[in-house]
Design a protein around this motif. Sequence first.
Motif, PDB file in Angstrom:
ATOM      1  N   LEU A  10       0.892  -1.369   0.013  1.00 10.40           N
ATOM      2  CA  LEU A  10       0.105  -0.088  -0.050  1.00 10.40           C
ATOM      3  C   LEU A  10       0.799   1.492   0.077  1.00 10.40           C
ATOM      4  O   LEU A  10       0.578   2.262  -0.454  1.00 10.40           O
ATOM      5  CB  LEU A  10      -0.876  -0.009   1.026  1.00 10.40           C
ATOM      6  N   GLN A  11       1.846   1.368   0.671  1.00  5.95           N
ATOM      7  CA  GLN A  11       3.006   2.336   0.525  1.00  5.95           C
ATOM      8  C   GLN A  11       3.415   2.870  -0.764  1.00  5.95           C
ATOM      9  O   GLN A  11       3.346   3.704  -1.454  1.00  5.95           O
ATOM     10  CB  GLN A  11       4.164   2.247   1.656  1.00  5.95           C
ATOM     11  N   ALA A  12       3.647   1.334  -1.321  1.00  8.52           N
ATOM     12  CA  ALA A  12       4.203   1.514  -2.949  1.00  8.52           C
ATOM     13  C   ALA A  12       3.041   2.336  -3.795  1.00  8.52           C
ATOM     14  O   ALA A  12       3.286   3.120  -4.464  1.00  8.52           O
ATOM     15  CB  ALA A  12       4.668   0.239  -3.491  1.00  8.52           C
ATOM     16  N   VAL A  13       1.986   1.695  -3.441  1.00  5.78           N
ATOM     17  CA  VAL A  13       0.737   2.282  -4.307  1.00  5.78           C
ATOM     18  C   VAL A  13       0.581   3.789  -3.857  1.00  5.78           C
ATOM     19  O   VAL A  13       0.268   4.591  -5.124  1.00  5.78           O
ATOM     20  CB  VAL A  13      -0.562   1.312  -4.040  1.00  5.78           C
ATOM     21  N   LEU A  14       0.488   4.194  -2.846  1.00  8.75           N
ATOM     22  CA  LEU A  14       0.085   5.423  -2.592  1.00  8.75           C
ATOM     23  C   LEU A  14       1.234   6.591  -2.959  1.00  8.75           C
ATOM     24  O   LEU A  14       1.208   7.435  -3.651  1.00  8.75           O
ATOM     25  CB  LEU A  14       0.103   5.505  -1.033  1.00  8.75           C
ATOM     26  N   LEU A  15       2.627   6.030  -2.985  1.00 11.38           N
ATOM     27  CA  LEU A  15       3.496   6.851  -3.684  1.00 11.38           C
ATOM     28  C   LEU A  15       3.277   6.942  -5.226  1.00 11.38           C
ATOM     29  O   LEU A  15       3.679   8.050  -5.738  1.00 11.38           O
ATOM     30  CB  LEU A  15       4.927   6.282  -3.344  1.00 11.38           C
ATOM     31  N   ARG A  62      10.818   0.920  -5.598  1.00 13.11           N
ATOM     32  CA  ARG A  62      11.985   0.009  -4.818  1.00 13.11           C
ATOM     33  C   ARG A  62      11.411  -0.588  -3.450  1.00 13.11           C
ATOM     34  O   ARG A  62      11.484  -1.567  -3.267  1.00 13.11           O
ATOM     35  CB  ARG A  62      12.937   1.136  -3.961  1.00 13.11           C
ATOM     36  N   ILE A  63      10.163   0.112  -2.769  1.00 16.67           N
ATOM     37  CA  ILE A  63       9.380  -0.332  -1.631  1.00 16.67           C
ATOM     38  C   ILE A  63       8.790  -1.485  -2.388  1.00 16.67           C
ATOM     39  O   ILE A  63       8.490  -2.701  -1.881  1.00 16.67           O
ATOM     40  CB  ILE A  63       8.826   0.619  -1.118  1.00 16.67           C
ATOM     41  N   GLY A  64       7.927  -1.380  -3.614  1.00 16.40           N
ATOM     42  CA  GLY A  64       7.364  -2.362  -3.856  1.00 16.40           C
ATOM     43  C   GLY A  64       8.078  -3.614  -4.571  1.00 16.40           C
ATOM     44  O   GLY A  64       7.487  -4.688  -4.125  1.00 16.40           O
ATOM     45  N   PHE A  65       9.089  -3.334  -5.122  1.00 13.35           N
ATOM     46  CA  PHE A  65       9.912  -4.551  -5.653  1.00 13.35           C
ATOM     47  C   PHE A  65      10.871  -5.275  -4.606  1.00 13.35           C
ATOM     48  O   PHE A  65      10.607  -6.361  -4.251  1.00 13.35           O
ATOM     49  CB  PHE A  65      10.836  -4.099  -6.535  1.00 13.35           C
ATOM     50  N   HIS A  66      11.541  -4.535  -3.667  1.00 13.07           N
ATOM     51  CA  HIS A  66      12.577  -5.151  -2.586  1.00 13.07           C
ATOM     52  C   HIS A  66      11.707  -5.392  -1.352  1.00 13.07           C
ATOM     53  O   HIS A  66      12.178  -6.595  -0.782  1.00 13.07           O
ATOM     54  CB  HIS A  66      13.550  -3.950  -2.295  1.00 13.07           C
ATOM     55  N   GLU A  67      10.810  -4.531  -0.970  1.00  7.74           N
ATOM     56  CA  GLU A  67      10.253  -4.857   0.354  1.00  7.74           C
ATOM     57  C   GLU A  67       8.990  -5.546   0.207  1.00  7.74           C
ATOM     58  O   GLU A  67       8.390  -6.398   1.167  1.00  7.74           O
ATOM     59  CB  GLU A  67      10.288  -3.575   0.929  1.00  7.74           C
ATOM     60  N   ALA A  68       8.178  -5.361  -0.730  1.00  7.83           N
ATOM     61  CA  ALA A  68       6.597  -5.652  -0.760  1.00  7.83           C
ATOM     62  C   ALA A  68       6.902  -6.888  -1.700  1.00  7.83           C
ATOM     63  O   ALA A  68       5.735  -7.908  -1.511  1.00  7.83           O
ATOM     64  CB  ALA A  68       5.646  -4.734  -1.397  1.00  7.83           C
ATOM     65  N   GLY A  69       7.938  -7.308  -2.219  1.00 14.28           N
ATOM     66  CA  GLY A  69       8.099  -8.567  -2.867  1.00 14.28           C
ATOM     67  C   GLY A  69       7.152  -8.526  -4.554  1.00 14.28           C
ATOM     68  O   GLY A  69       6.679  -9.631  -4.769  1.00 14.28           O
ATOM     69  N   LEU A  70       6.557  -7.317  -4.897  1.00 17.40           N
ATOM     70  CA  LEU A  70       6.021  -7.396  -6.196  1.00 17.40           C
ATOM     71  C   LEU A  70       6.872  -7.508  -7.452  1.00 17.40           C
ATOM     72  O   LEU A  70       8.012  -7.135  -7.193  1.00 17.40           O
ATOM     73  CB  LEU A  70       5.377  -5.913  -6.237  1.00 17.40           C
ATOM     74  N   GLU A  71       6.371  -8.060  -8.326  1.00 14.80           N
ATOM     75  CA  GLU A  71       7.372  -8.367  -9.418  1.00 14.80           C
ATOM     76  C   GLU A  71       7.200  -6.881 -10.255  1.00 14.80           C
ATOM     77  O   GLU A  71       6.246  -6.252 -10.041  1.00 14.80           O
ATOM     78  CB  GLU A  71       6.774  -9.308 -10.465  1.00 14.80           C
TER      79      GLU A  71
END
Length: 120
Positions: A10-15, A62-71
Amino acid sequence: MNFSAIPLALQAVLLLIAANVFMTFAWYGHLKSLANSPWYTAALVSWGIALMEYLLQVPANRIGFHEAGLEVGQLKIIQEVITLAVFVPFSVFFLNEPLKLDYVWAGLCMVGAVYFVFRG
């Protein structure tokens, strides 16, 4: 506000949403707000606005890929859905463009894209 309480995806999406608002204004805002200015003035202003987009989009990915594990493909489709969700109201309310049925069809295609990159 405690941002660590917000799930990473959600952090990634909001950003990404915030970044896309800046990018939409950078790409299209000058068509109305700087309509009587030379193109190079519009370009310089747009670059300044786009800098804000990058300062939000890079950490979002970076948050989405490295921390949230999104492709990467998932992040890209999320970005495209956000782009359409931000662009349509922007074009209707800011640029006074008509709301077209084609936007609905494009949105439905995006729903299909989301399905395919997130399935299984």
